[in-house]
Design an enzyme around this catalytic site. Sequence first.
Site, PDB file in Angstrom:
ATOM      1  N   HIS A  19       3.943   1.434   2.403  1.00 51.71           N
ATOM      2  CA  HIS A  19       5.125   0.696   1.947  1.00 51.71           C
ATOM      3  C   HIS A  19       5.805   1.471   0.809  1.00 51.71           C
ATOM      4  O   HIS A  19       7.021   1.554   0.742  1.00 51.71           O
ATOM      5  CB  HIS A  19       4.734  -0.689   1.402  1.00 51.71           C
TER       6      HIS A  19
ATOM      7  N   CYS B 184       0.377 -10.729  20.378  1.00 52.61           N
ATOM      8  CA  CYS B 184      -0.422 -10.085  19.326  1.00 52.61           C
ATOM      9  C   CYS B 184       0.087 -10.598  17.976  1.00 52.61           C
ATOM     10  O   CYS B 184       1.253 -10.372  17.619  1.00 52.61           O
ATOM     11  CB  CYS B 184      -0.302  -8.565  19.387  1.00 52.61           C
TER      12      CYS B 184
ATOM     13  N   LYS C 160      -6.411   6.140  10.382  1.00 56.76           N
ATOM     14  CA  LYS C 160      -5.376   5.152  10.105  1.00 56.76           C
ATOM     15  C   LYS C 160      -5.847   4.252   8.952  1.00 56.76           C
ATOM     16  O   LYS C 160      -7.033   3.925   8.886  1.00 56.76           O
ATOM     17  CB  LYS C 160      -5.198   4.314  11.379  1.00 56.76           C
TER      18      LYS C 160
ATOM     19  N   HIS D  64      -3.489  -2.744  16.839  1.00 51.43           N
ATOM     20  CA  HIS D  64      -4.398  -3.557  16.023  1.00 51.43           C
ATOM     21  C   HIS D  64      -5.816  -3.624  16.562  1.00 51.43           C
ATOM     22  O   HIS D  64      -6.702  -4.154  15.893  1.00 51.43           O
ATOM     23  CB  HIS D  64      -3.808  -4.969  15.840  1.00 51.43           C
TER      24      HIS D  64
ATOM     25  N   HIS E   2       0.843  -1.205   0.000  1.00 54.87           N
ATOM     26  CA  HIS E   2       0.000   0.000   0.000  1.00 54.87           C
ATOM     27  C   HIS E   2       0.876   1.252   0.000  1.00 54.87           C
ATOM     28  O   HIS E   2       2.110   1.153  -0.057  1.00 54.87           O
ATOM     29  CB  HIS E   2      -1.005  -0.031   1.154  1.00 54.87           C
TER      30      HIS E   2
ATOM     31  N   CYS F  16       1.229  -7.735  15.549  1.00 52.66           N
ATOM     32  CA  CYS F  16       2.580  -7.198  15.814  1.00 52.66           C
ATOM     33  C   CYS F  16       3.635  -8.291  15.736  1.00 52.66           C
ATOM     34  O   CYS F  16       4.823  -8.002  15.656  1.00 52.66           O
ATOM     35  CB  CYS F  16       2.679  -6.599  17.212  1.00 52.66           C
TER      36      CYS F  16
ATOM     37  N   CYS G 175      -4.569  -4.822  21.838  1.00 54.49           N
ATOM     38  CA  CYS G 175      -3.317  -4.267  21.321  1.00 54.49           C
ATOM     39  C   CYS G 175      -3.627  -2.859  20.799  1.00 54.49           C
ATOM     40  O   CYS G 175      -4.575  -2.688  20.026  1.00 54.49           O
ATOM     41  CB  CYS G 175      -2.797  -5.149  20.178  1.00 54.49           C
TER      42      CYS G 175
ATOM     43  N   LYS H 119      -8.052  -2.143   6.342  1.00 53.32           N
ATOM     44  CA  LYS H 119      -8.919  -2.835   5.386  1.00 53.32           C
ATOM     45  C   LYS H 119     -10.376  -2.632   5.768  1.00 53.32           C
ATOM     46  O   LYS H 119     -11.231  -2.425   4.921  1.00 53.32           O
ATOM     47  CB  LYS H 119      -8.598  -4.328   5.389  1.00 53.32           C
TER      48      LYS H 119
HETATM   49  O1  ME8 Z   1       6.596  -4.402  10.070  1.00 52.33           O
HETATM   50  N1  ME8 Z   1       2.573   5.206   6.544  1.00 52.33           N
HETATM   51  O2  ME8 Z   1       6.316  -5.157   7.897  1.00 52.33           O
HETATM   52  P1  ME8 Z   1       5.046  -4.317   7.410  1.00 52.33           P
HETATM   53  C1  ME8 Z   1       3.893   5.130   6.249  1.00 52.33           C
HETATM   54  N2  ME8 Z   1       7.904  -7.177   8.389  1.00 52.33           N
HETATM   55  N3  ME8 Z   1       4.576   3.974   6.206  1.00 52.33           N
HETATM   56  C2  ME8 Z   1       3.920   2.843   6.461  1.00 52.33           C
HETATM   57  C3  ME8 Z   1       2.541   2.843   6.780  1.00 52.33           C
HETATM   58  C4  ME8 Z   1       1.869   4.098   6.806  1.00 52.33           C
HETATM   59  N4  ME8 Z   1       0.590   4.213   7.067  1.00 52.33           N
HETATM   60  N5  ME8 Z   1       2.178   1.565   6.984  1.00 52.33           N
HETATM   61  C5  ME8 Z   1       3.289   0.805   6.784  1.00 52.33           C
HETATM   62  C6  ME8 Z   1       6.882  -5.150   9.154  1.00 52.33           C
HETATM   63  N6  ME8 Z   1       4.337   1.565   6.466  1.00 52.33           N
HETATM   64  C7  ME8 Z   1       8.014  -6.126   9.314  1.00 52.33           C
HETATM   65  C8  ME8 Z   1       9.317  -5.401   9.168  1.00 52.33           C
HETATM   66  S1  ME8 Z   1      11.983  -5.332   9.089  1.00 52.33           S
HETATM   67  C9  ME8 Z   1      13.235  -6.316   9.616  1.00 52.33           C
HETATM   68  C10 ME8 Z   1      10.529  -6.242   9.376  1.00 52.33           C
HETATM   69  C11 ME8 Z   1       5.709   1.124   6.158  1.00 52.33           C
HETATM   70  O3  ME8 Z   1       4.648  -4.929   6.113  1.00 52.33           O
HETATM   71  C12 ME8 Z   1       6.677   1.588   7.237  1.00 52.33           C
HETATM   72  O4  ME8 Z   1       7.961   1.573   6.722  1.00 52.33           O
HETATM   73  O5  ME8 Z   1       4.043  -4.216   8.471  1.00 52.33           O
HETATM   74  C13 ME8 Z   1       6.508   0.507   8.276  1.00 52.33           C
HETATM   75  O6  ME8 Z   1       7.567   0.486   9.217  1.00 52.33           O
HETATM   76  C14 ME8 Z   1       6.496  -0.711   7.376  1.00 52.33           C
HETATM   77  O7  ME8 Z   1       5.745  -0.292   6.214  1.00 52.33           O
HETATM   78  C15 ME8 Z   1       5.835  -1.915   8.024  1.00 52.33           C
HETATM   79  O8  ME8 Z   1       5.667  -2.906   7.063  1.00 52.33           O
END
Ligand code: ME8
Length: 656
Positions: free
Chosen positions: A37, A142, A311, A162, A34, A145, A159, A314
């Site tokens: 990311h 959780c 926030k 979430h 999204h 998380c 949590c 989905k």
């Molecule tokens: O946490 N605004 O993966 P994840 C800005 N796999 N950036 C956002 C966002 C938002 N609303 N939502 C997500 C994980 N992000 C783990 C990480 S690393 C060793 C393991 C971005 O798929 C932001 O960079 O939940 C956030 O930290 C990351 O996506 C979380 O991605």
Amino acid sequence: MFFDFAEIIHSYSTRMTDTFYITTPIYYVNSHPHIGHAYTTIVTDVLTRFRKLFGDDTYFLTGTDEHGQKIVESAAKAGVEPQAFVDEISREFREMWPHLHIDFDQFIRTTDPEHKACVQQILQKIYDQGEIYLKEYEGLYCVGCERFLDEAELEDGNCPDHQTPPEFYQEQNYFFKMSAYQDWLLEELKQNESWIYPGRYRNELIQFLKAPLQDLCISRPKSRLAWGIDLPFDKNFVTYVWFDALLNYASALGWPEGEKYTKYWPHVHHTIGKDILKTHGIYWPCMLKAAGLPVFKKLVVHGHWVVGGSKMSKSLGNVVDPLAMKDQLGVDALRYFLLRDMSFGEDSNFTEDLAITRYNGDLANNFGNLLNRSISMSRNNFEGCVPPLGEVGELEIDLRNSFSKGVETCQEYILAFQPHRALEHIAWLSSQVNKYIDNCKPWSLAGQPEGRERLGTILYTALDMARILVGLLDPVMPEKMCEARKSLGLVTEAIPFEKITPGVLVAGTELPEPTPLFPKMKISAKNESVVKDQLPEKIEIKPEEKGKEWLAFDDFQKMELKVGHIRSCRKVEKSNKLLCSEVDLAEGRMRSIVSGAAEFYTPEELTDRRVLVVANLKPVKLMGEVSEGMILFSDDNGKLVLIEAPEDVNPGVTVR
Ligand code: ME8
């Protein structure tokens, strides 16, 4: 007066080049990519491209995080095996990035065999050191998380991130003696002020470490979760997903002996969102210390995009698909908007109308217009070519100086991880050239033989400055800037950094017919609404307040309050009270605003401040100066004190 280029070329080449390794988080493959990311990955891409432009040797890593309970649950829901499920979504991430002009060096998956081997090697090392032990454990987990939560972290039993109740587990597990690193980590955080950026996140970590640090549970019994990397010292368990995932940053480089590891590891920077601060700021340095690897050089933390004030989720149906946004706005404009509108480290609101407003203000009206009109006027008056530069005056010298300094300022902002500031500065530089053109009125010289040299000088200067802007914007909008270079008659390759300087444009270069780079866009009616369903209920007015002159909410809403940045300020001639400021409201031009504050502030004191501005006040003339708005001051019996907006809020942002 002729200009001495040697004076300007090139103070910013004094920086030593560096090695720069930067990573994004590896994203969970339980759902589709999204806009959040996309933001992290685009910021990382832009920082890497800028570093390359500055001559650094860069390496950019991204990838996917594919183990853990939530992946298994999502695969089960989709009715497929975990491996087939992760293959599919990982491919989706990997294939999306080039569509957003993201140019990574490596894409790692935690299901890669090399990564698995590295995780096992490090676990064995820490186990052999006696820092991993088995114990009976119960706790609240959780799945969202993928970590155990403390009771104190819960909100109404849920949590906080979430909004779901954690699951209770009681089982034997392996633990890493993370508590042993508490004092060391606290000291590192206190000593190294620039280790975590922005500083407020460092404070958050220091605050967290004031309570005792618990040991970290690093396993899951296979009886509960079989999808993961086997613990090398006990095949009945798999590795906890965060312990596995964090190690990707080192395994990708071929730790412990890889050539890339030796070269890039000492320069590692992690970009993350604030949601994963604790895992990166606490677990990760302790893991590195235990494994005997040098800790990362910098952790760079950004805020979250919220969508229409909420926030992204989905269930609210407000998850923004980057590819749909790219189709609407264009890839490069989307990249520009994301970087320009999020003050790095802060949360920011995402709506389509904000994106379009930014596009129209900065790209269509400001930079695009500058390019179009300077190319068109040059073509029409100088046989389709860049005109020769004649004698230059103070206006040209001032502009060139602010551009030379401006390039340096942008570089400083990028090196300080403030891309929003760099883009704000570039937009300001562009508006300075538009203002120069407006002041010089080249159209009034067209067709007059005696004005031809001056006309050439003005247009050469405008084109030359536009060329610098193209150079600076290249890392953000690579495709559009390639088109811009073509329209300036330049080679299509990016402009080297040492050539992003005034006076390099060659007179006589043929200028092709321009096509607007950023045609203006309309905000559709659907996007204009904010939340319209929150109508307030009327309440009885207290009798003692009956005579009061109330302002209806609708009337208040008519006032356009905005954050402004005072770019320059001067005294109004023949007045003791008035100051005239040039205020940036991100409109593609500066506003001139007169304030009666000269008895309380010098022009220097007001310059560079972030202020609150009433932006739709009818323009008036005061002592011969046009005033197009009002800067807000508190008025304590005639003593004015400036009301400042926080440093991190961008000019042009609405105040409610
Ligand atoms: O946490 N605004 O993966 P994840 C800005 N796999 N950036 C956002 C966002 C938002 N609303 N939502 C997500 C994980 N992000 C783990 C990480 S690393 C060793 C393991 C971005 O798929 C932001 O960079 O939940 C956030 O930290 C990351 O996506 C979380 O991605």
